[in-house]
Scaffold this active site. Sequence first.
Site, mmCIF file in Angstrom:
data_model
loop_
_atom_site.group_PDB
_atom_site.id
_atom_site.type_symbol
_atom_site.label_atom_id
_atom_site.label_comp_id
_atom_site.label_asym_id
_atom_site.label_seq_id
_atom_site.Cartn_x
_atom_site.Cartn_y
_atom_site.Cartn_z
ATOM 1 N N SER A 160 114.028 66.492 -4.589
ATOM 2 C CA SER A 160 115.010 65.719 -5.334
ATOM 3 C C SER A 160 115.135 64.298 -4.757
ATOM 4 O O SER A 160 114.139 63.594 -4.647
ATOM 5 C CB SER A 160 116.358 66.457 -5.344
ATOM 6 O OG SER A 160 117.243 65.892 -6.285
ATOM 7 N N GLU A 222 112.522 70.501 -16.156
ATOM 8 C CA GLU A 222 113.270 69.394 -15.559
ATOM 9 C C GLU A 222 113.403 68.195 -16.488
ATOM 10 O O GLU A 222 114.134 67.255 -16.196
ATOM 11 C CB GLU A 222 112.617 68.958 -14.244
ATOM 12 C CG GLU A 222 112.645 70.052 -13.185
ATOM 13 C CD GLU A 222 112.479 69.526 -11.790
ATOM 14 O OE1 GLU A 222 113.231 68.619 -11.415
ATOM 15 O OE2 GLU A 222 111.597 70.028 -11.073
ATOM 16 N N HIS A 278 115.122 72.270 -11.835
ATOM 17 C CA HIS A 278 115.312 71.434 -10.651
ATOM 18 C C HIS A 278 115.810 72.232 -9.441
ATOM 19 O O HIS A 278 115.485 71.901 -8.299
ATOM 20 C CB HIS A 278 116.303 70.307 -10.971
ATOM 21 C CG HIS A 278 116.338 69.222 -9.948
ATOM 22 N ND1 HIS A 278 115.298 68.339 -9.778
ATOM 23 C CD2 HIS A 278 117.291 68.863 -9.036
ATOM 24 C CE1 HIS A 278 115.601 67.481 -8.816
ATOM 25 N NE2 HIS A 278 116.796 67.776 -8.344
#
Length: 304
Positions: A160, A222, A278
């Site tokens: 991330s 995502e 994610h």
Amino acid sequence: MSTMISATSPVLLPDTEAFDLAPASHGAGGAARGWRIFRSIPRGPAPEDGFPVIYMLDANAGFASFHEAMARAARRPSATGVSEAVIVGIGYREGEDIRTRRAFDFTAGPSREAAPAHPERASLHGGRDAFLGFIETTLKPAIAARVAVDPARQTLFGHSLAGWFTLDVMTRVPAAFAAYVAVSPSIWWDEARLMEGLAGMEGLARTKGPPPRLALMVGEWEEALAPWQADRPEAAEMAARRAQRAMVARARAFAAQAAVTLGPAARVRFDRMAGEDHASILPAAMTRALRFALEQGHGRAAFP
């Protein structure tokens, strides 16, 4: 006959240690408070050149899983492609505001999304240089003092926003690590800076030494809503945000450009992982990341 234990007894993670570490000279931001370091302890003697080391960011959220993935896979290296290594997790102490600290440590400035609308947030970001300095001048020597390491086989792993930091380090200080693994990198945070850094790597393949190896992984869901998210009240907002951030497209494009920039000798890999979003991608990516980090040699770009 079973043995009763206290309900508050902690579950211990074998073959690991944790300690707090701060730079000798404290800088701005979180440096004065230091970081909580988690380290896996190898179960056998070091190879002649020392153990490979994988530096993992956001360790509070995944060190235990990463350590267990390595320990399990390393039992059968001929089958898994994963050998014994040292995993060093960089995290924060209990009670700290982890979200605030990581947003400072992993960024060179505010996101391109927020900067125009919220200039007052600028001071909450921008700790990237101090954090990288801590890794290079304080953490790496501390690890080398505890275990024999191979300085030529060090990997940086981030997910991330930590994935954005991982790519930023690769494009600005490529020699800091031999390999970089960015999982679901938040390229949208400041794509312009990453692309500027990547452009600055032009010609690296013509210099002495191999170019850094790079793996990018991103989840199938995502950039669009997963089937189980379609009926949520905030589905429309989620879909719009994901479309704007374009996590899959941006990761694919960055990997493709990195392969061109670093040249034919580079090892660049892009994986779009089916069925993952994610959050779920992190444990699913760990064994792939270990295999990539610990492989020997270099090969052509791979985009399965």
